[in-house]
Write a protein that holds these residues in place. Sequence first.
Motif, PDB file in Angstrom:
ATOM      1  N   ILE A 196      31.805  45.397  40.649  1.00 55.31           N
ATOM      2  CA  ILE A 196      32.292  44.029  40.484  1.00 55.31           C
ATOM      3  C   ILE A 196      32.109  43.230  41.768  1.00 55.31           C
ATOM      4  N   LEU A 200      29.864  39.949  42.108  1.00 54.78           N
ATOM      5  CA  LEU A 200      30.493  38.638  42.267  1.00 54.78           C
ATOM      6  C   LEU A 200      29.963  37.903  43.483  1.00 54.78           C
ATOM      7  N   ALA A 539      39.067  45.478  44.318  1.00 53.55           N
ATOM      8  CA  ALA A 539      37.903  44.603  44.346  1.00 53.55           C
ATOM      9  C   ALA A 539      38.206  43.362  45.170  1.00 53.55           C
ATOM     10  N   VAL A 543      35.837  42.234  48.129  1.00 53.59           N
ATOM     11  CA  VAL A 543      35.212  40.917  48.166  1.00 53.59           C
ATOM     12  C   VAL A 543      35.469  40.249  49.511  1.00 53.59           C
ATOM     13  N   THR A 658      32.047  41.157  34.054  1.00 56.67           N
ATOM     14  CA  THR A 658      32.979  41.612  35.084  1.00 56.67           C
ATOM     15  C   THR A 658      34.291  42.076  34.456  1.00 56.67           C
ATOM     16  N   PRO A 662      35.642  47.155  34.071  1.00 56.39           N
ATOM     17  CA  PRO A 662      36.750  48.124  34.061  1.00 56.39           C
ATOM     18  C   PRO A 662      37.214  48.469  32.643  1.00 56.39           C
TER      19      PRO A 662
ATOM     20  N   ALA B 366      37.180  36.030  36.264  1.00 62.53           N
ATOM     21  CA  ALA B 366      37.212  37.408  35.770  1.00 62.53           C
ATOM     22  C   ALA B 366      38.511  38.086  36.203  1.00 62.53           C
ATOM     23  N   PHE B 367      38.949  37.761  37.429  1.00 62.31           N
ATOM     24  CA  PHE B 367      40.179  38.381  37.922  1.00 62.31           C
ATOM     25  C   PHE B 367      41.413  37.797  37.245  1.00 62.31           C
ATOM     26  N   LEU B 370      41.403  39.758  33.991  1.00 64.98           N
ATOM     27  CA  LEU B 370      41.749  41.177  34.152  1.00 64.98           C
ATOM     28  C   LEU B 370      43.215  41.362  34.510  1.00 64.98           C
TER      29      LEU B 370
END
Lengths: 695, 695
Positions: A196, A200, A539, A543, A658, A662, B366-367, B370
């Motif tokens: 991810i 990203l 993540a 990042v 993305t 998971p 995306a986060f 999630l």
Amino acid sequence: MGNLSLFLIISILVSIFAFAFAVWLYRWVSAQPSSNQRVKEVGSYIRQGANTFLKKEYIVLSKFCAGAALLIFLFLPAPIWSGGTVLHNLTIVLAYLCGTVFSAVAGKIGIQVATIANIKTAEAAQRGGLKPSFLSAFRGGAVMGMAVVGSSLLGVTLVMMISGDSVALLGFSFGASSLALFAKAGGGIFTKTADISADLVGKVELGIPEDDPRNPAVIADNVGDNVGDVAGMGADLFDSNVASTVSALVMAIALGKKIGVDYAAMVFCYASLGLLSSIIGVMAARMGKKGDPTMALNMSTYITTGIFAVLTAGATIVFQFDWRIWGATAIGLFVGVIIGITSDYFTNDNKKPVRNVAKASESGPAFTILSGVSYGFLSVLPAMVGIGISAMISYNLCASIAPEDPTAGMFGISMAAVGMLSIVGMIISNDAYGPIADNARGLVEMGDLGDEALEITDSLDSAGNTVKAVTKGFAIAAAGLTIISLLGAFMSEVNDAAGTTVLTGFDIINPTVFFGMLVGASVPAIFSAMLMLGVDRNAQRMVSEIHRQFREIKGLKEGKPGVVPEYDKCIDIATNGALKELIPAGLVSILVTIVVGFVGGVESVGGYLAGNIISGLLLALFMSNSGGLWDNAKKYIEAGGNGGKGSEAHKAAVVGDTVGDPFKDTAGPSINTQITVVSLVASLMSSLFLAFSLF
Amino acid sequence: MGNLSLFLIISILVSIFAFAFAVWLYRWVSAQPSSNQRVKEVGSYIRQGANTFLKKEYIVLSKFCAGAALLIFLFLPAPIWSGGTVLHNLTIVLAYLCGTVFSAVAGKIGIQVATIANIKTAEAAQRGGLKPSFLSAFRGGAVMGMAVVGSSLLGVTLVMMISGDSVALLGFSFGASSLALFAKAGGGIFTKTADISADLVGKVELGIPEDDPRNPAVIADNVGDNVGDVAGMGADLFDSNVASTVSALVMAIALGKKIGVDYAAMVFCYASLGLLSSIIGVMAARMGKKGDPTMALNMSTYITTGIFAVLTAGATIVFQFDWRIWGATAIGLFVGVIIGITSDYFTNDNKKPVRNVAKASESGPAFTILSGVSYGFLSVLPAMVGIGISAMISYNLCASIAPEDPTAGMFGISMAAVGMLSIVGMIISNDAYGPIADNARGLVEMGDLGDEALEITDSLDSAGNTVKAVTKGFAIAAAGLTIISLLGAFMSEVNDAAGTTVLTGFDIINPTVFFGMLVGASVPAIFSAMLMLGVDRNAQRMVSEIHRQFREIKGLKEGKPGVVPEYDKCIDIATNGALKELIPAGLVSILVTIVVGFVGGVESVGGYLAGNIISGLLLALFMSNSGGLWDNAKKYIEAGGNGGKGSEAHKAAVVGDTVGDPFKDTAGPSINTQITVVSLVASLMSSLFLAFSLF
């Protein structure tokens, strides 16, 4: 049908043959040419990273296992101070430890070969083209397949020969699955953290290609493929395979006690034939004239299926086995294929769902997510109905063996699971092929092996994704059947422990059972949530690290020659994060099981297991399929659909992918193992729940 | 305790009193001042749009109901040609039709008052400030609350007086819930189509404020609040309330037949006291000194709860009711409050989950998704455990009334549901308050009533969102308990139909039951998926229409005076889309139930219902809570957190909110109704399944 010893010896011979075949494949792969220095160098980074992680992970796990072994010794199957069971407890500890060690070794072997095969596949793509490149990746994967199935058959056979005891078999299985639970979780968190983060920052923010060597997370991403998809998945399927064989054996032993006929021989016979069929299937795997790797993989799966059906039918004639049991096995296999095909429908980019999600992405990421979630939900129906029908038919077929007792029917269900997993050697080969091809693609990009090689590895990689959906359907469905039959194992363990029939079933109308069902249904959701939050947290850390490197390392973004990112830092973040997050989710699932057992007693536990299976299957299918769907929708757009790379639809599809990562590679496939572990904990602790519960 | 007639009369009097109170509230709201021409004009657009949709929806539904009525007449409870049951079938048809009509009327009343109260609330915000504005919105909502609860109590009482028959009661309940199923689905699709499209083009693409009159979808969005959140939600809670009362009555009647004691009187007594408590709670609702609308709403909920507990305890003393049953009711109420509080934790923007999702949004959409999905999954545990525990305790409390029979225990569970829903009048008032406040905010913006009024209606709107999470927890949990007890009702219907005890329970170990569970668990997933795909398709159509208008109508984007968008076109798209999509999802759920019944027989149906409840609760809680969480995370960022409006985090949070919209307002809350409908279909068709099944 008392020729058990014969089949035990045959099983050992067949597993040794599988190992020999694995060694031959390993040598074949190693003998493939490789010379490019850059590829070798990057390849060795990947191997080092994977081995370092595996080592650290195994250290953490060995502590956990030592603790679990101590608890088992003290309490299972009965508290050690309750008199006269020390030796029995010790047997179970040993079986448990064997289970963990066998599983760990299989993972290690997988990493060993995968980190060689990736290099060979990459170079073969440059030198020889599609066919040899495919074969390097596939045979590399097959080493893993043979090692896993060989060692699971060998392990179960040895435990059976030495102890012949249901509880020891369950202990071996528990060892395998507790290791798998954490290995899968740890590997899954590692791989998705890296994947991810690399995507990203690399693809979305900076617009650099996948596997670009400028990206600080690129090596971590490739390491992740190995520790998550090879080692983690291997442990997972080792566990599923052991669990299905063990549950069939436990039911066979219980049935043997009741009606005096020993079906254990038949279980070993079919398991050996399954492994043989996989060996033949692997040998038969060849690229067709059209050179379509997806078709090559699927064909070898179907060939294995056919061979298994024929061989078992032959054995049934020769050894005069019961045809009803053959029928149950065949039903399992047949339904497995059907489930694989329907999973393929929902994740294949030639079909409506992927196309519609790609289309919806044109309106923005929210629509990518909404349509993907919706198709993911829809995709559960065929598999759930298939599992239900195969359980119903296989039960009813075999129930007539001993009409007054549910054991025979449950044995039928467990044989359907054995049938579904009979081709597991083939499944693992296909599954391990995926990350090898993915890695090879990375090596081609990083080693600058040219566009043609990139195209070849791209097509190998994409075939891996498609096939994965099919094999995952098999794995999830088989786990479902196994655990339904473990419910029967749980019941017979309870009745054995009580010395009388305290349980004849689990009545939904009983609110103690219903309470268990509601709690059990929540556990897979909690478990997935904890894993995903782990990936999420990790993540986010990675990042920021990637951002830091691009900000602080001068010339990195521009690709100035000689400037390399600090790959190690990213590998460290992925490693440490995964090690921190891999224990809690699994531990919570186990603890909740124990709490329910001591609060609600054995009836609650029965409901709990049922709730756990149902919501576990639902969520596992949903997450695996929607994740696969998003991945392929993104790939479809990247191949030029709905605006192509760089379009708004593409950005939206990347968000979907993305989210799906998971779902499909961390949480979804771990649920299998979670439900298996919980069933085994329940069976092993049955006598304690019976003795000390609140209600 | 045979004073049933007394309590039937009391119930009728209390419902008439509730109607009178509703009329008083309606007059109070109507008498509030309004003079602004622009607000009046826009308000009348909204009223027209809502009424037009409702009319069209009711025409579609009346066709469906006519068909269902014909089928009921021909087949239920037994085929008409099987002799001597024409009158009985006719009674059930009439009860069914009454259920649909009562539900439809309650929806219509809600729209009527909500589309007046929105104007009054908007103007009160400008003229009088927070307190009178709050009171207009709240009392408008309370009209709906009183109408719904009054008519449900009246309806059930009349059916009981006239027929005194379990099947007729189930028929009435089926009428209510089949209408609710489609009304909720239709309204939910309408409202989210408009809401999502308006937000995506308005807020995200063009950066114009919410409720900006330039946005072609703005009126459709406000119409949606009324048809989805007022009419749809009213039908939903009408249905839940009827179902819980009816299931308690069915169990009371069954118990009466067995032990000769009539607990029906007690059910009516408690139901009347619940309505009385809600009336007192509504009267008591006042803004505190600090002027916090959230606290005002929550306080009145807790006051109602307390009053109900005291009143029922008093009645239990005076009429010498059984304390065990009071205990079951109190447990239900208590657990309801606990569940409300935990839902609040996961959706309140002062708590960790919302804050973490807002933080995660900084790393991209995306986060957001999630982390929101993960917290949504985590949020199911407390509610599931709470439902399980209250079922277990209330069953065990009441089981001692008739220890040899599960009916008494099941009656206990149904009384826990009655307890949880006792304050439903209050819940609906709070729930209907939300869309009124939301509409008022729109009218303030479109009528240009000034920043101060905007601020006031903003705070009213946000309180509505927070309270919604609490009340939704109540509604979902109560549906869960109701349907667990309907499982008992199904069993007694089957035994009644057979004339002998063919079912004593549903054994999970039985693969026919397990098959049912697996299929049942898939149905809520399929149902939600179909509704969300409906919204998805419809919103894509509306987004293109909005784009077209901004492209083709000159001066619209710039806000040139006199240029108005074609609001009608958007309303038409929402209406037609909703009408097209509202039937299939519900119909599929009903058909699958019937197929399972005719294939697997009554035992499969038992498993099917259990699987349906479990996965239904899981998905409903997950979707409602994650949807609420995303909504509030977006609001938190808009209020200045994590970068504030216009930041990357804000854009990501808008994606989360868009995904959450159909989760929380279309699919999630419809699942309640879906599981109720399916249970009722099963109970009503029990004798047919018994007579004509394959297995």
